[in-house]
Structure formats: C-alpha cells, structure tokens
Motif scaffolding. Structure first.
Motif, PDB file in Angstrom:
ATOM      1  N   LEU A 128      10.686  -8.440  23.600  1.00 28.09           N
ATOM      2  CA  LEU A 128      11.850  -9.317  23.583  1.00 28.09           C
ATOM      3  C   LEU A 128      11.682 -10.357  22.482  1.00 28.09           C
ATOM      4  O   LEU A 128      10.596 -10.871  22.265  1.00 28.09           O
ATOM      5  N   THR A 184      14.031 -15.862  20.614  1.00 28.54           N
ATOM      6  CA  THR A 184      15.116 -16.708  20.109  1.00 28.54           C
ATOM      7  C   THR A 184      16.476 -16.026  20.198  1.00 28.54           C
ATOM      8  O   THR A 184      17.480 -16.637  19.856  1.00 28.54           O
ATOM      9  N   LEU A 185      16.500 -14.766  20.659  1.00 33.44           N
ATOM     10  CA  LEU A 185      17.786 -14.093  20.856  1.00 33.44           C
ATOM     11  C   LEU A 185      18.171 -14.168  22.337  1.00 33.44           C
ATOM     12  O   LEU A 185      17.310 -14.196  23.206  1.00 33.44           O
ATOM     13  N   ASN A 241      30.047  -9.089  19.353  1.00 31.47           N
ATOM     14  CA  ASN A 241      29.243  -9.878  20.298  1.00 31.47           C
ATOM     15  C   ASN A 241      29.865  -9.920  21.686  1.00 31.47           C
ATOM     16  O   ASN A 241      29.169  -9.925  22.689  1.00 31.47           O
ATOM     17  N   MET A 301      29.205  -6.668  23.453  1.00 33.29           N
ATOM     18  CA  MET A 301      27.784  -6.557  23.791  1.00 33.29           C
ATOM     19  C   MET A 301      27.456  -7.443  24.994  1.00 33.29           C
ATOM     20  O   MET A 301      26.699  -7.044  25.882  1.00 33.29           O
ATOM     21  N   PRO A 327      22.358 -16.283  35.105  1.00 34.27           N
ATOM     22  CA  PRO A 327      23.247 -17.448  35.217  1.00 34.27           C
ATOM     23  C   PRO A 327      23.874 -17.809  33.875  1.00 34.27           C
ATOM     24  O   PRO A 327      25.032 -18.195  33.829  1.00 34.27           O
ATOM     25  N   ASN A 328      23.115 -17.697  32.824  1.00 35.44           N
ATOM     26  CA  ASN A 328      23.691 -17.967  31.514  1.00 35.44           C
ATOM     27  C   ASN A 328      23.245 -16.902  30.531  1.00 35.44           C
ATOM     28  O   ASN A 328      22.122 -16.898  30.066  1.00 35.44           O
ATOM     29  N   GLU A 355      21.781 -17.696  26.918  1.00 32.08           N
ATOM     30  CA  GLU A 355      20.537 -18.454  26.810  1.00 32.08           C
ATOM     31  C   GLU A 355      19.502 -17.648  26.026  1.00 32.08           C
ATOM     32  O   GLU A 355      19.354 -16.454  26.246  1.00 32.08           O
ATOM     33  N   LEU A 368      13.688 -17.034  25.559  1.00 33.89           N
ATOM     34  CA  LEU A 368      12.607 -18.004  25.768  1.00 33.89           C
ATOM     35  C   LEU A 368      12.777 -18.754  27.087  1.00 33.89           C
ATOM     36  O   LEU A 368      11.806 -19.093  27.751  1.00 33.89           O
ATOM     37  N   HIS A 369      14.045 -19.009  27.450  1.00 32.17           N
ATOM     38  CA  HIS A 369      14.304 -19.833  28.623  1.00 32.17           C
ATOM     39  C   HIS A 369      14.471 -19.013  29.900  1.00 32.17           C
ATOM     40  O   HIS A 369      14.815 -19.557  30.938  1.00 32.17           O
ATOM     41  N   LEU A 370      14.241 -17.694  29.806  1.00 27.53           N
ATOM     42  CA  LEU A 370      14.374 -16.863  30.997  1.00 27.53           C
ATOM     43  C   LEU A 370      13.052 -16.810  31.748  1.00 27.53           C
ATOM     44  O   LEU A 370      11.986 -16.968  31.165  1.00 27.53           O
ATOM     45  N   SER A 371      13.136 -16.544  33.038  1.00 23.39           N
ATOM     46  CA  SER A 371      11.920 -16.416  33.839  1.00 23.39           C
ATOM     47  C   SER A 371      11.310 -15.030  33.604  1.00 23.39           C
ATOM     48  O   SER A 371      11.942 -14.158  33.002  1.00 23.39           O
ATOM     49  N   GLN A 392      13.482 -12.244  34.940  1.00 18.15           N
ATOM     50  CA  GLN A 392      14.701 -12.063  34.150  1.00 18.15           C
ATOM     51  C   GLN A 392      14.394 -11.368  32.832  1.00 18.15           C
ATOM     52  O   GLN A 392      15.139 -10.500  32.383  1.00 18.15           O
ATOM     53  N   ARG A 426      17.580  -2.984  28.355  1.00 14.78           N
ATOM     54  CA  ARG A 426      17.516  -2.462  26.997  1.00 14.78           C
ATOM     55  C   ARG A 426      17.043  -1.012  26.987  1.00 14.78           C
ATOM     56  O   ARG A 426      17.588  -0.173  26.275  1.00 14.78           O
ATOM     57  N   ARG A 442      11.798 -24.571  36.492  1.00 16.95           N
ATOM     58  CA  ARG A 442      12.695 -23.977  35.511  1.00 16.95           C
ATOM     59  C   ARG A 442      14.120 -24.488  35.633  1.00 16.95           C
ATOM     60  O   ARG A 442      15.033 -23.747  35.982  1.00 16.95           O
ATOM     61  N   ARG A 479      15.840 -25.134  33.284  1.00 16.12           N
ATOM     62  CA  ARG A 479      16.552 -24.700  32.085  1.00 16.12           C
ATOM     63  C   ARG A 479      17.389 -23.457  32.330  1.00 16.12           C
ATOM     64  O   ARG A 479      18.215 -23.102  31.527  1.00 16.12           O
ATOM     65  N   GLN A 480      17.131 -22.799  33.454  1.00 16.23           N
ATOM     66  CA  GLN A 480      17.817 -21.534  33.686  1.00 16.23           C
ATOM     67  C   GLN A 480      19.328 -21.646  33.643  1.00 16.23           C
ATOM     68  O   GLN A 480      20.010 -20.719  33.265  1.00 16.23           O
ATOM     69  N   ARG A 507      21.547 -28.483  23.305  1.00 12.09           N
ATOM     70  CA  ARG A 507      21.934 -27.228  22.675  1.00 12.09           C
ATOM     71  C   ARG A 507      22.353 -27.447  21.228  1.00 12.09           C
ATOM     72  O   ARG A 507      22.066 -26.655  20.357  1.00 12.09           O
ATOM     73  N   ARG A 538      21.600 -11.188  12.402  1.00 10.81           N
ATOM     74  CA  ARG A 538      20.965 -10.875  13.678  1.00 10.81           C
ATOM     75  C   ARG A 538      19.511 -10.468  13.465  1.00 10.81           C
ATOM     76  O   ARG A 538      18.611 -10.890  14.194  1.00 10.81           O
ATOM     77  N   ILE A 551      17.179 -13.336  12.587  1.00 11.74           N
ATOM     78  CA  ILE A 551      16.748 -14.044  13.796  1.00 11.74           C
ATOM     79  C   ILE A 551      15.632 -13.249  14.484  1.00 11.74           C
ATOM     80  O   ILE A 551      14.609 -13.815  14.885  1.00 11.74           O
ATOM     81  N   ALA A 590       8.335  -7.443  17.767  1.00 11.47           N
ATOM     82  CA  ALA A 590       9.415  -6.965  18.632  1.00 11.47           C
ATOM     83  C   ALA A 590      10.533  -6.359  17.792  1.00 11.47           C
ATOM     84  O   ALA A 590      11.112  -5.338  18.156  1.00 11.47           O
ATOM     85  N   GLY A 642      13.305 -17.648  13.303  1.00 10.29           N
ATOM     86  CA  GLY A 642      13.975 -17.231  14.520  1.00 10.29           C
ATOM     87  C   GLY A 642      15.145 -18.086  14.951  1.00 10.29           C
ATOM     88  O   GLY A 642      15.854 -17.737  15.878  1.00 10.29           O
ATOM     89  N   ARG A 643      15.329 -19.215  14.308  1.00 10.53           N
ATOM     90  CA  ARG A 643      16.343 -20.159  14.736  1.00 10.53           C
ATOM     91  C   ARG A 643      16.951 -20.811  13.512  1.00 10.53           C
ATOM     92  O   ARG A 643      16.221 -21.263  12.638  1.00 10.53           O
TER      93      ARG A 643
END
Lengths: 258, 348
Positions: free
Chosen positions: A95, A98-99, A123, A126, A143-144, A147, A150-153, A156, A164, B12, B14-15, B23, B203, B206, B214, B277-278
């Motif tokens: 993964l 940053t995507l 997009n 997708m 939930p989002n 996001e 990086l911010h997923l558990s 997730q 994928r 977490r 941030r979820q 942001r 894409r 990034i 990856a 990446g950003r």
C-alpha cells in the motif's frame, strides 16, 4: 490420477529451492481445493515464505512443477502469478501510504474516462467501485474513503489490500502472510470473518500464521513445515493444536508421503 | 489539560478524517503568512497595494509558477531538480542564437527552446534511472553541464532585441494591466493541477514518492515515470527560458541563476513534501505568491536587495520546520498549533 473427491484447483509438486548451497524448500507438495483455506505453519526458517514466494512468482523454483486446474503453468514473475489469479497480501507491503483507499485499490490499473479523447483518471468511479468492493466482497465500510492509507488502521489497510487483490485479477488463490499478526482482537475477529467470506466466494486461501488459535478457527487443513520439508498435513476437524504443535517442534513425526 | 479530549475514543481519532484546518494546512499556512504580511504592509506602506505594484508582484511570480508546476511533480516523486535555472538559460541561449545569428524564424526558435528543455530533462531522467545517480547529485552535476554549455555557446555575449511575440510573452500586458507571463504561469499551473489529480502522471508520482517498492509491485514502470517527470520539468524550464528572454528582451548565459532554489523554496512552502508522496499545485501557487510578495515588500521597504535571500531562507526553514513538526508527533509546536486550530473548528 483423478480420485473420488473433487480435483484440486492448485497443485505444487516436488517444489525445491536452493539459495546457494542452502536448501530452503525440499521436494514439497501442496494441494489446494477451491474455496478451501490451507494454513501453513512452522518455525522461523521452515521454508514457508520461500514456498509462498515460489507460488507468487517472486522466486523461481529449482525443481518442481505447478499446476492450475490440472494444467502445468509457469510462474516467472509476480505479473505471471497475477495473470493466473494468484495474489499475495502482506501486512504492510503493497500500500502507498500517501494514496487514499481507491487510489491504492486501483494503483497500476486505474479506471479512465476519455474527455476530448484524452483518457483522464475517473476518480469518482474508482471511489464508487472501491467502496462497493470493500463493502460487498470484503465486508468493510471505510468511514472516510479519501483518507490517505497512512491514517487507516491495520485491519482497514488489510481490507484495502485484499480489495485490490480482488479487483486487480480474477482472484482464485489469495496468499495471506501473517494476516492477524499486527491486529487487535476486534480487527482479528473481522479478518477471520473476512476469510470466511472469501472462501464462500470460491476463493482459495493460503494462510501463513504462527497463531494456532486463528489457524484452527479459519483453516480447513494445516500443513506443517520444518527444515524446508513438509512434515505433516492435518485436517483441522480431525486434529488438535497439541498435535500440530508437536509436529512443528518435531516431537511427533511422520513420513513425507503424507 | 483539555489535550486528551479529542482522543478519548482511543489511539486513532484520525479515522474519521482530519478536521479541515489540518487537511489544508499546506495552503492555509502560507495563506496566513500572506495575510500577516498584507496587514503589516497595509500599516507600514499602503502603496504596496496599488494595482501597479500588485501586477509587478504577479510579473515577478510568473516564471516561478511555470517552474513550480514541474517541480511539484518531481518532488512529489521523491526527486528534485537543481538544474532548472541552467536549463532555462541554455534553452534561451540556443533560441537566441538561432534567431539572431542564424536568422531562424521566431516560432521555430521558440520551439527549439522547449525541445532543448525536453532534451535536458530527458538527460536528467536517464542519468538518474539508468546510471543510478541520486537525483540531487545528478541534477546538481547536470546544472554545471547545462550552464557550461550555455557559457560555451554564448561566450559572455548578451543577445537582445528579439522580435515579437517573445517580448510580449515575457513582459506584455493583457488589456494594459495583467502581465502576460502571469497568465501563462496560471494556465500552466492549472494544467499541472489536472495532470496531478486526473492523469497517471500525477498519480504515479504520488505512488513512486510515497512508496517506490509498492509502486513497482503494483506494476508501475518506476523508471519510465521518473523520466517523464524530469522531461516535463525540462520542457517547462525551456518555456521559462522564453519568458526570461522576453522579460528584459535580452539573454545571456548567466541568466536565471537564482531560479532553481527560489522555485524549490516556493514548492516546499506550499506543502509539497521533500520526502515525496505528497504535493499540491494550489499550495505551490500560494507558495510562489508568498515568496514574490515578500521580495516585493522588501523592495518597497527599501531594504537592501540581499535581505531577500535572508527572508527566503527564513521562510523555507519556518515552513519545513512547521510541516516536519506536524509529522513528528504530539507535543511539537506545529502539532499543537494545528490541534488548536482543530479544536477551534470543532467548537464552531
């Protein structure tokens, strides 16, 4: 050749792999039925990962043959494996942090929509498709969706990686390397449930795990490896954790021709 | 005291997605600085806001807008291009010599400038991907190569008095007000925004910058896309060469010396991560505008020219320090500020 039971979807015969003088995997056989979950257990260095990497095209075997639906196939790269519907999901590999989830699900095979003849990334579609696959096939709702990964558990992230795998190929065999190693109890439960859902869709699973609890919860059969050899094959319904543990640590033994 | 409040539901929070101030921190950060600068200038030196002066700021920002588009993409892909100033100069010198010495038509001369830029960018990409020279070293060395070739070609001569449309592109005013190069810069950045969000070019930049392994496992041809990124950067540097020539209607081999670092500064200030990446095209636009406003403010305040460099350096350190502290974890200054902004937002 054909026995009374259903024919295996995947057969690995006499797989042998050397690294220099070291024999990492020695004449290992593996059968996989459609919709079956096969667990591979064994101590570190038992050859589990090497065997799996042969299957997914990371390593080429020195000896042995792989058959899919009874036909010999050659898997020289991950691309070959993917084309045959064989995918691997690793805990963190694969993964892009940053995507977002749709970006990861479709990475490398994005959906496009021509505008003035130029194929732009679609997009919106997708995002819709990723949400659908995540919900219908993987059984999780993020939930989002937008996001960054990086911010997923952990759970997730795994769901995204599996989505994928499902989307990138006509998925037939999914290899999961330590799927529950980095997860909390709640997420472990979700992942085990997810495996059952994948099995119900006819996808065969190969699960590498150290956790016999989880192995017995989800796997139909357990293959035990030690020193690069297959030292046991048990049906979970007719075995116990004690027995499998005994095979892992060499307290029990049986001939290779199981 | 109330710090624990947003995280009671576990590790977490941030979820559910970041609150919008975090942001869009890349755009908001420099915007706050722009507002602060504007307030300061409104008090100290009101003529700063004359239309004529604002247009001078835009004019100054225009070259950096063009370069920032390519640089945003390159840096997002975990690369960097230190040779853009030299590419601009070399492209401009080649164009100038074709037109002045060989009597080639303007159109062909301008096309040649862009082609030279593309060729230089391709060379950068090949050195990086085929010879496995790190981006920084490769483009630093190629900067010397390109600048050297420009010096050999032009041999210290100033070439000037070019036919239209070169001067118009470089310093013309549309409707007698808006600088033509600024319009070009805005169009280029708009195209960049589309490339970044709606094409594989962006894409994969990034993906490659975020996690090269990856990206490779996903079947992306990492080498080829790195070359594409540097090619685009080179082509834009070639376009910059044309605008640079038109600005003073003159060019020499030593032109465009400060372009590279100023562009990188603007892009980084705009929130594009040097770790890859950003990135953000909008952020780069805001970063470019901020730097040009600061430089212009210093000129208006009659500070010595060289203070510009000091100011640019301080702004870069402030921005990068701010972004880094956002990544670093709780307790750091940036986190606390962003958290504060988040709580203010949550209460509203």
């Amino acid at each position: 050749m054909v026995t009374g039971t259903a024919a295996p979807m995947l057969e690995m015969r006499g797989i042998t792999k050397y690294f220099g003088g070291l024999c990492a995997v020695s004449a290992v056989d593996l059968d996989l039925m459609p919709g079956e979950a096969l667990a591979i257990v064994g101590d570190n260095g038992a050859g589990k990962s090497t065997l799996i990497k042969v299957l997914t095209g990371v390593f080429e075997p020195d000896e042995g043959e792989i058959r899919l639906d009874g036909k010999p196939v050659s898997i020289a790269s991950r691309r070959d494996a993917r084309a045959l519907g064989i995918e691997a999901v690793y805990q963190n590999l694969g993964l892009v942090d940053t995507l977002d989830a749709p970006g990861n699900v479709f990475l490398g095979h994005e959906l496009k929509r021509p505008v003035l003849g130029i194929p732009f990334l679609d997009n919106r579609r997708m995002a819709r498709e990723a949400a659908r696959v995540l919900q219908e096939n993987v059984g999780i709702e993020l939930p989002n969706l937008r996001e960054p990964a990086l911010h997923l558990s952990g759970g997730q992230r795994q769901a995204v990686a599996i989505a994928r795998a499902i989307y990138s190929t006509d998925l037939r065999v999914l290899v999961m390397d330590e799927p529950t190693a980095a997860l909390g109890p709640e997420e472990t439960r979700n992942t085990l449930a997810l495996m059952q859902r994948l099995k119900a869709q006819g996808i065969a699973l190969i699960v590498i795990s150290h956790n016999l609890e989880h192995v017995f919860a989800v796997a139909d059969r357990v293959m035990v490896m030690r020193g690069g050899r297959r030292v046991g094959l048990r049906t979970t319904a007719n075995s116990t954790k004690q027995e499998v543990l005994g095979l892992i640590v060499a307290a029990l033994d049986e001939p290779v021709a199981a | 005291m109330s710090v624990a409040a947003p995280t009671v539901d576990g590790a977490r929070p941030r979820q559910r997605g970041l609150p919008w101030p975090q942001r869009y921190v890349n755009v908001l950060g420099p915007l706050v600085m722009i507002v602060g600068l504007s307030l300061f200038m409104a008090v100290v030196h009101p003529p700063y806001f004359r239309i004529s002066n604002l247009m001078i700021i835009l004019q100054d920002a225009s070259l950096y807008m063009v370069l920032a588009m390519g640089m945003t993409l390159v840096i997002t892909g975990r690369g960097i291009d230190l040779s853009v100033g030299a590419i601009a100069a070399l492209s401009a010198v080649v164009m100038a010599m074709l037109i002045k010495d060989l009597g080639v038509s303007v159109g062909i001369g301008m096309a040649a400038a862009v082609l030279v830029g593309l060729a230089c960018g391709t060379a950068n990409g090949l050195v990086i991907t085929r010879l496995h020279v790190p981006d920084l070293i490769a483009t630093l060395s190629m900067d010397l190569v390109f600048r050297g070739i420009a010096l050999v070609l032009a041999a210290g001569v100033v070439l000037s008095q070019f036919p239209e449309p070169i001067p118009f592109l470089g310093r013309g005013r549309v409707l007698d007000i808006v600088p033509m190069p600024a319009l070009i810069g805005l169009v280029v950045l708009a195209i960049g925004w589309i490339l970044y969000h709606y094409t594989p070019l962006g894409r994969y930049a990034i993906a490659i910058g975020g996690d090269p392994e990856a990206a490779m496992l996903a079947g992306i041809d990492v080498r080829r896309h790195k070359i594409y990124q540097y090619m685009l950067m080179g082509g834009l540097a070639g376009l910059t060469g044309i605008l640079l020539t038109g600005r003073l209607n003159a060019i020499q081999a030593t032109s465009g010396m400060g372009l590279t670092l100023h562009t990188i500064a603007a892009v980084v200030v705009g929130g594009t991560s040097l770790f890859g990446g950003r990135g953000s095209m909008v952020g780069s636009l805001v970063g470019v505008l901020l730097l040009s406003m600061v430089v212009n403010a210093l000129v208006n305040l009659r500070l010595d020219f060289f203070w510009q460099q000091v100011a640019a350096g301080v702004i870069i350190i402030a921005s990068v320090g701010f972004y880094s502290s956002l990544q670093a974890g709780p307790g750091t200054l940036g986190r606390r500020l962003a958290g504060l902004a988040g709580r203010v937002q949550a209460r509203a």
